[in-house]
Design a protein around this motif. Structure first.
Motif, PDB file in Angstrom:
ATOM      1  N   GLN A 273     -51.057  60.574  74.949  1.00 47.59           N
ATOM      2  CA  GLN A 273     -50.325  59.579  74.173  1.00 47.59           C
ATOM      3  C   GLN A 273     -51.260  58.943  73.151  1.00 47.59           C
ATOM      4  N   ALA A 274     -50.917  59.036  71.892  1.00 45.96           N
ATOM      5  CA  ALA A 274     -51.774  58.532  70.824  1.00 45.96           C
ATOM      6  C   ALA A 274     -51.649  57.018  70.691  1.00 45.96           C
ATOM      7  N   ARG A 275     -52.754  56.389  70.305  1.00 45.53           N
ATOM      8  CA  ARG A 275     -52.761  54.966  69.955  1.00 45.53           C
ATOM      9  C   ARG A 275     -53.244  54.838  68.522  1.00 45.53           C
ATOM     10  N   ALA A 276     -52.866  53.761  67.891  1.00 43.06           N
ATOM     11  CA  ALA A 276     -53.305  53.526  66.520  1.00 43.06           C
ATOM     12  C   ALA A 276     -54.821  53.376  66.489  1.00 43.06           C
ATOM     13  N   PRO A 277     -55.503  53.895  65.448  1.00 43.81           N
ATOM     14  CA  PRO A 277     -56.958  53.721  65.364  1.00 43.81           C
ATOM     15  C   PRO A 277     -57.325  52.264  65.141  1.00 43.81           C
ATOM     16  N   VAL A 278     -58.573  51.951  65.386  1.00 42.40           N
ATOM     17  CA  VAL A 278     -59.064  50.597  65.083  1.00 42.40           C
ATOM     18  C   VAL A 278     -58.868  50.310  63.604  1.00 42.40           C
ATOM     19  N   GLY A 279     -59.177  51.304  62.763  1.00 42.79           N
ATOM     20  CA  GLY A 279     -58.938  51.189  61.323  1.00 42.79           C
ATOM     21  C   GLY A 279     -60.089  50.530  60.586  1.00 42.79           C
ATOM     22  N   GLY A 280     -60.277  50.938  59.331  1.00 37.56           N
ATOM     23  CA  GLY A 280     -61.305  50.324  58.490  1.00 37.56           C
ATOM     24  C   GLY A 280     -62.516  51.183  58.248  1.00 37.56           C
ATOM     25  N   LEU A 281     -62.459  52.483  58.614  1.00 41.50           N
ATOM     26  CA  LEU A 281     -63.626  53.357  58.447  1.00 41.50           C
ATOM     27  C   LEU A 281     -64.067  53.425  56.990  1.00 41.50           C
ATOM     28  N   ALA A 282     -63.139  53.631  56.066  1.00 45.89           N
ATOM     29  CA  ALA A 282     -63.508  53.772  54.657  1.00 45.89           C
ATOM     30  C   ALA A 282     -64.211  52.524  54.140  1.00 45.89           C
ATOM     31  N   SER A 283     -63.740  51.360  54.555  1.00 44.78           N
ATOM     32  CA  SER A 283     -64.360  50.100  54.132  1.00 44.78           C
ATOM     33  C   SER A 283     -65.776  49.974  54.686  1.00 44.78           C
TER      34      SER A 283
END
Length: 306
Positions: A273-283
């Motif tokens: 089951q996938a979860r949303a990534p933490v996010g913000g890698l590009a930044s």
């Protein structure tokens, strides 16, 4: 028998509730089928060890203090918080003792990461700058967390110590554990501080960390295939930037072999089951690339490198 309430059965709101209940039941069943197949996964257990888990933590803290006197760290709050959020998510699903994991960014250009006994994990800035997705970065972190959870650093030190002192030392150590502390054993095999990261793991230990790391990824809501994709990417980088991944290739098995074993484990786990990534890698990558260029591990440590 209670007579059927025709008014209730014809009420659109009641019918809507019943339909919604059935849909929720179907969705719940669907989510259950997406859970990792824990029964089929490869069972990985820690090996021989002269240390207690508490000694792992003690040795790790002592080694971390020495490492941080010799290796520069990135003082970027955004990058540090990002790595810690991913790390904590993965560490919650780590095997073995509940070690006090910590995550820091080493200001090094190499595409690599390393772990110390008991929880300290360092991610090279060069790795963060070059991964193509959060999943690839999480794959490397999961591998290092698996090394700690399976107690590979002190397992390696234990085997080196027995090889030096002979098999007879085991009885003495088990009979009087306090006679030789974890620190003394690590010093005997030259494994404190920076040298702790140069106690090379066996091919078996690396394979175990890949397997357990794949399982950690799946349990944490990441696509475990991202670890295999990272090894594909490494092979492409080896032709363009060989100096930045030289260390990775020198202390890890062939990426193609590792990729094949990871794919095998993913097939055993089934869909996760996938979860949303933490996010913000590009930044974070943009922030790191604005810093002055980082040196390689060898350039930063000089004679400290064995």
């Amino acid at each position: 028998m209670k007579p059927k309430n025709h008014h209730e059965s014809r009420n659109p709101r009641n019918r809507l509730h019943r339909v919604a209940g059935r849909l929720l039941g179907v969705l719940a069943a669907g989510l259950l089928t997406l859970a990792p197949n824990l029964a089929a996964q490869t069972r990985v257990t820690p090996g021989f060890n002269l240390f207690s888990p508490e000694q792992d933590v003690q040795v790790g803290r002592q080694s971390a203090a020495q490492v941080e006197r010799q290796i520069p760290l990135v003082r970027d709050a955004r990058a540090t918080e990002y790595i810690n959020r991913i790390g904590r998510r993965l560490a919650a699903n780590a095997p073995g003792p509940k070690f006090p994991y910590t995550f820091k960014v080493a200001n090094l250009s190499d595409v690599n990461a390393f772990a110390l006994p008991g929880g300290p994990i360092y991610v090279h800035r060069g790795l963060i700058e070059r991964v193509r997705s959060e999943g690839e970065l999480a794959g490397v972190l999961a591998h290092e967390i698996a090394h700690v959870g399976l107690r590979h650093p002190t397992n390696q030190a234990s085997k080196a110590y027995v090889a030096q002192a002979g098999l007879g030392i085991i009885g003495a150590l088990l009979g009087d554990r306090e006679a030789s502390t974890g620190t003394q054993i690590m010093q005997a095999v030259g494994g404190l501080g920076l040298n702790a990261i140069f106690l090379r793991y066996s091919r078996k230990a690396e394979t175990e960390a890949d397997i357990a790391g794949t399982q950690i990824l799946a349990r944490s809501g990441y696509d475990p295939m991202d670890m295999a994709r990272f090894f594909q990417y490494l092979r492409s980088l080896s032709g363009r930037e060989p100096s930045r991944i030289q260390r990775f290739f020198s202390d890890h098995p062939s990426p193609s072999d590792r990729e094949a074993r990871i794919r095998q484990e993913v097939a055993l786990l089934g869909s996760a089951q996938a979860r949303a990534p933490v996010g913000g890698l590009a930044s974070v990558q943009s922030s790191l690339r604005r810093l002055p260029p980082a040196r390689s591990l060898q350039a930063a440590t000089g004679s400290a490198l064995r």
